[in-house]
Motif scaffolding. Structure first.
Motif, mmCIF file in Angstrom:
data_model
loop_
_atom_site.group_PDB
_atom_site.id
_atom_site.type_symbol
_atom_site.label_atom_id
_atom_site.label_comp_id
_atom_site.label_asym_id
_atom_site.label_seq_id
_atom_site.Cartn_x
_atom_site.Cartn_y
_atom_site.Cartn_z
ATOM 1 N N ARG A 76 8.505 -13.937 8.818
ATOM 2 C CA ARG A 76 9.755 -14.044 8.076
ATOM 3 C C ARG A 76 10.850 -14.673 8.929
ATOM 4 N N ALA A 77 10.865 -14.336 10.221
ATOM 5 C CA ALA A 77 11.891 -14.888 11.099
ATOM 6 C C ALA A 77 11.773 -16.399 11.231
ATOM 7 N N LYS A 78 10.525 -16.922 11.097
ATOM 8 C CA LYS A 78 10.308 -18.364 11.201
ATOM 9 C C LYS A 78 10.155 -19.041 9.850
ATOM 10 N N HIS A 79 10.372 -18.254 8.759
ATOM 11 C CA HIS A 79 10.282 -18.783 7.394
ATOM 12 C C HIS A 79 8.907 -19.393 7.124
ATOM 13 N N LEU A 80 7.854 -18.695 7.586
ATOM 14 C CA LEU A 80 6.490 -19.164 7.402
ATOM 15 C C LEU A 80 5.757 -18.272 6.412
ATOM 16 N N LYS A 81 4.740 -18.814 5.740
ATOM 17 C CA LYS A 81 3.946 -18.040 4.810
ATOM 18 C C LYS A 81 3.075 -17.059 5.580
ATOM 19 N N CYS A 82 3.007 -15.826 5.072
ATOM 20 C CA CYS A 82 2.239 -14.771 5.739
ATOM 21 C C CYS A 82 1.122 -14.316 4.802
ATOM 22 N N ASP A 83 -0.089 -14.066 5.356
ATOM 23 C CA ASP A 83 -1.202 -13.672 4.498
ATOM 24 C C ASP A 83 -1.246 -12.168 4.230
ATOM 25 N N GLY A 84 -0.328 -11.382 4.854
ATOM 26 C CA GLY A 84 -0.237 -9.961 4.548
ATOM 27 C C GLY A 84 -1.238 -9.088 5.262
ATOM 28 N N LYS A 85 -2.109 -9.674 6.089
ATOM 29 C CA LYS A 85 -3.070 -8.850 6.809
ATOM 30 C C LYS A 85 -2.411 -8.217 8.027
ATOM 31 N N ASN A 86 -3.156 -7.329 8.692
ATOM 32 C CA ASN A 86 -2.588 -6.680 9.862
ATOM 33 C C ASN A 86 -3.588 -6.661 11.017
ATOM 34 N N PRO A 87 -3.409 -7.491 12.076
ATOM 35 C CA PRO A 87 -2.307 -8.444 12.144
ATOM 36 C C PRO A 87 -2.544 -9.627 11.212
ATOM 37 N N CYS A 88 -1.484 -10.323 10.835
ATOM 38 C CA CYS A 88 -1.644 -11.479 9.959
ATOM 39 C C CYS A 88 -2.287 -12.622 10.731
ATOM 40 N N GLY A 89 -2.709 -13.630 9.995
ATOM 41 C CA GLY A 89 -3.418 -14.739 10.632
ATOM 42 C C GLY A 89 -2.595 -15.446 11.676
ATOM 43 N N ARG A 90 -1.298 -15.658 11.388
ATOM 44 C CA ARG A 90 -0.462 -16.385 12.346
ATOM 45 C C ARG A 90 -0.259 -15.575 13.626
ATOM 46 N N CYS A 91 0.020 -14.269 13.487
ATOM 47 C CA CYS A 91 0.210 -13.438 14.680
ATOM 48 C C CYS A 91 -1.076 -13.356 15.495
ATOM 49 N N GLN A 92 -2.234 -13.320 14.786
ATOM 50 C CA GLN A 92 -3.505 -13.238 15.487
ATOM 51 C C GLN A 92 -3.785 -14.535 16.236
ATOM 52 N N THR A 93 -3.490 -15.667 15.579
ATOM 53 C CA THR A 93 -3.704 -16.966 16.221
ATOM 54 C C THR A 93 -2.817 -17.137 17.443
ATOM 55 N N SER A 94 -1.551 -16.666 17.310
ATOM 56 C CA SER A 94 -0.607 -16.823 18.414
ATOM 57 C C SER A 94 -0.737 -15.724 19.452
ATOM 58 N N ASP A 95 -1.686 -14.802 19.205
ATOM 59 C CA ASP A 95 -1.901 -13.689 20.125
ATOM 60 C C ASP A 95 -0.641 -12.843 20.282
ATOM 61 N N SER A 96 0.092 -12.727 19.171
ATOM 62 C CA SER A 96 1.307 -11.913 19.215
ATOM 63 C C SER A 96 0.930 -10.446 19.363
ATOM 64 N N GLY A 97 1.702 -9.739 20.144
ATOM 65 C CA GLY A 97 1.420 -8.323 20.358
ATOM 66 C C GLY A 97 2.029 -7.417 19.307
ATOM 67 N N GLU A 98 2.785 -7.969 18.357
ATOM 68 C CA GLU A 98 3.457 -7.132 17.384
ATOM 69 C C GLU A 98 3.460 -7.814 16.032
ATOM 70 N N CYS A 99 2.890 -7.152 15.040
ATOM 71 C CA CYS A 99 2.889 -7.666 13.665
ATOM 72 C C CYS A 99 3.318 -6.514 12.774
ATOM 73 N N VAL A 100 4.589 -6.528 12.344
ATOM 74 C CA VAL A 100 5.189 -5.386 11.676
ATOM 75 C C VAL A 100 5.711 -5.805 10.313
ATOM 76 N N TYR A 101 5.526 -4.935 9.321
ATOM 77 C CA TYR A 101 6.007 -5.173 7.962
ATOM 78 C C TYR A 101 7.104 -4.176 7.605
ATOM 79 N N VAL A 102 8.150 -4.643 6.935
ATOM 80 C CA VAL A 102 9.137 -3.766 6.314
ATOM 81 C C VAL A 102 9.406 -4.300 4.924
ATOM 82 N N ALA A 103 10.084 -3.493 4.107
ATOM 83 C CA ALA A 103 10.428 -3.952 2.766
ATOM 84 C C ALA A 103 11.287 -5.201 2.849
ATOM 85 N N SER A 104 11.095 -6.102 1.913
ATOM 86 C CA SER A 104 11.796 -7.374 1.939
ATOM 87 C C SER A 104 13.295 -7.179 1.799
#
Length: 623
Positions: free
Chosen positions: A51-79
């Protein structure tokens, strides 16, 4: 969707509450992040990183983008539009080890202590989440968000509660903090010293790793968000805290009691007093049901961890004090827990709790027998706070609906005076041995002064009608004026002055319990009633200064608590009315008979000065 109340949810009803989806992320012990709670197989919100980068998210945990980027944090909150999530690669090391309770080094002496709040019993049904009850009014954000300095990348800790730094300036992390992290820090910095029941931060986050205290962390995040500019996340935190605390699956234990007490305090300060009382009724029922009031509870549920056992003792006594504070300042409840025969050990000093060096507890019978046993014991500030609220309970059990006769008043006054006279030298003011504010003794003295006003005001001869519009905390109590000041009048004037002096301690006003708002209001009613007298007051300049102090303190508290904003507006409004009435009186030459020209000029100039300040406050606080 169920419309069941939180009580029904406790009893296993409200089965339509969505369960936690497979991709929910438990609260990280290092970040305090919010769990995502979307139904399975549905993408209702992007993760914070996408959301911070205005990118489409697949909703998984971790999401595909965070997993690809090896991000250590993938967190969801209400929109929430405009909300900025944590930066990528911002996760702390989840394997970081914390010192065990037994390994904690001793604290370097005394530190500031806490202060309690209000709670009591209500027969009404408990409140519901907006999801289940659209009529629930969420606590409003302050008109001007209260943004403390030093709660971001650098942390100035008043006490070693957060990380054992004893007030040192510490760099929290090389990365910017997330909003949930800042809220947890704000909780410990501002709220915790007045309500020191939960575990100190380091041990609490260690306990949080298994995800079993998510409801407690959610409550802490919401209350912490009241002190900082948390944006739309504040409403999300409140919804999360209510939903988790009233989930049908939540264990009825000490952690649940802690979470509910935190929520009801926040609601009470946000002018949701009825809902706070309803939650209080629930939490009292749970505390009694699980036996929190018994000596054995701490041992049976403390896991042989001294600090955890101490936390359970503090949880009971914190709830006890909160119950008394709600009953005393709002006068809508009856201090139910006062009638419970509890044998819980008394809490230790704050620096002992923080360090983990917990002494063997003493008990109420030790405290009550100290003058006659011949044994010289040192009791904690928390214990004197409990003793002070017990005197309030004895006063509330007087007959005649709060308007006692002289004999009963004298009996309670003996208790209040004995409490003050028998304080050890180290507890006679609100400073500890290191000349830092002792929050527990601050509250103990505050309760004692408030009791004196509530006890003596009905029999005093200070006409309260000029302040009849000051009803932010409790209904107006009519007191008829007399020909002269009797002893009861002197008692309430002395107590009101002592309360005003408490404003002068060099600590942030917002670090005190929000119930200081109602005690300040009690003091202000006495000051305003005295200022409204038609004849010349020999200490009128001191009286004006005390009114200034009270209004200034209420103004500061208004930045966090809506209840303080209401009280402040009412006190200012009454002060303006009294000033206009005094000006009308002064226009009559006969009013000044017997006064020198110097006294006349001085009095009129002083009145103009205080009203100029009040007008400035009203203008600056206007929306």
């Amino acid at each position: 969707m169920s419309n069941g109340s939180p009580t029904e949810l406790f009893n296993g009803l409200g089965s339509d509450i969505p369960n936690q989806p497979p991709h929910s992320t438990p609260v990280s012990s290092g970040s305090g992040a919010v769990d995502s709670r979307t139904p399975p197989n549905t993408v209702q919100a992007a993760c914070l990183a996408c959301r911070a980068k205005h990118l489409k998210c697949d909703g998984k945990n971790p999401c595909g983008r965070c997993q690809t980027s090896d991000s250590g944090e993938c967190v969801y909150v209400a929109s929430r539009r405009g909300y900025k999530g944590p930066r990528r690669n911002a996760a702390p090391n989840p394997n970081k080890r914390h010192a065990s309770d037994s390994e904690s080094p001793p604290s370097a002496g005394g530190d500031s202590c806490p202060m309690l709040l209000g709670a009591t019993v209500s027969s009404a049904a408990p409140p519901s989440l907006p999801t289940f009850n659209p009529g629930l009014v969420l606590p409003e954000s302050p008109a001007t968000p209260y943004t403390p300095s030093g709660i971001n990348s650098l942390q100035l800790y008043r006490t070693p509660y957060l990380n054992g730094t004893n007030g040192a300036l510490v760099e929290a992390n090389s990365r910017p903090q997330t909003v949930p992290e800042r809220c947890i820090d704000a909780f410990y910095y501002y709220f915790y010293p007045g309500h020191p029941a939960v575990l100190p931060k380091e041990q609490l986050l260690k306990t949080a790793k298994d995800g079993k205290i998510d409801h407690l962390l959610a409550a802490m995040r919401w209350v912490g968000s009241l002190y900082i500019d948390a944006g739309p996340a504040r409403a999300t935190f409140f919804e999360e805290a209510m939903r988790l605390s009233y989930s049908r699956d939540v264990p009825k234990d000490g952690y649940l009691v802690q979470a509910m007490v935190i929520i009801l305090i926040g609601l009470d300060g946000s002018c949701q007093q009825e809902k706070a009382r309803e939650i209080l009724s629930d939490v009292e029922r749970i505390a009694i049901e699980i036996g929190l009031y018994t000596r054995a509870f701490a041992t049976n549920h403390g896991g042989a961890i001294p600090r955890l056992e101490e936390s359970w003792r503090r949880t009971w006594w914190d709830l006890f004090v909160v119950d008394g504070m709600v009953a005393g300042v709002h006068r809508q409840t009856n201090f139910l827990l006062f009638d419970i025969v509890a044998d819980v050990g008394l809490p230790c000093e704050e620096h002992e709790y923080t360090s983990g060096m917990i002494p063997r507890p003493m008990f109420l019978e030790d405290f009550d027998d100290q003058l006659f046993s011949g044994i010289d014991r040192e009791f904690s500030s928390f214990a004197y706070r409990i003793a002070s609220i017990r005197n309030l309970g004895r006063m509330m059990r007087l007959p005649n609906s709060g308007f006692p006769n002289e004999e009963n008043v004298n009996r309670i006054e003996s208790l209040l005076s004995n409490w003050r006279m028998h304080l050890p030298p180290s507890k006679r003011d609100c400073l500890n041995k290191d000349c830092q504010l002792d929050e527990m003794m601050f509250q103990a003295h505050m309760i004692n002064h408030a009791c004196s006003i509530i006890l003596h005001q009905p029999l005093s001869q200070l006409d309260s009608s000029p302040a009849r519009e000051v009803t932010a905390c409790a209904p107006h109590r009519a007191v008829q004026s007399g020909d002269r000041f009797n002893l009861h009048t002197k008692h309430i004037i002395t107590a009101a002055c002592e309360i005003s002096k408490m404003v002068t301690y060099n600590v942030p006003i917002t670090s005190h319990t929000h119930f200081f708002t109602c005690v300040l209001t009690l003091s202000s009613i006495v000051h305003l009633s005295k200022w409204a007298l038609e004849y010349f007051i020999h200490d009128e300049d001191d009286l004006r200064q005390q009114i200034r102090l009270n209004i200034g303190a209420l103004n500061k508290l208004s930045g966090v608590w809506k209840a303080a904003n209401n009280a402040s507006g009412q006190v200012k409004g009454v002060a303006q009315e009294i000033y206009r009435a005094k000006r009308a009186q002064q226009s009559n030459p006969s009013f000044w008979v017997g006064f020198t020209q110097e006294e006349i000029i001085s009095s009129m100039a002083a009145d103009e000065g205080i009203m100029s300040e009040i007008d400035t406050m009203l203008t600056s606080s206007a929306p």
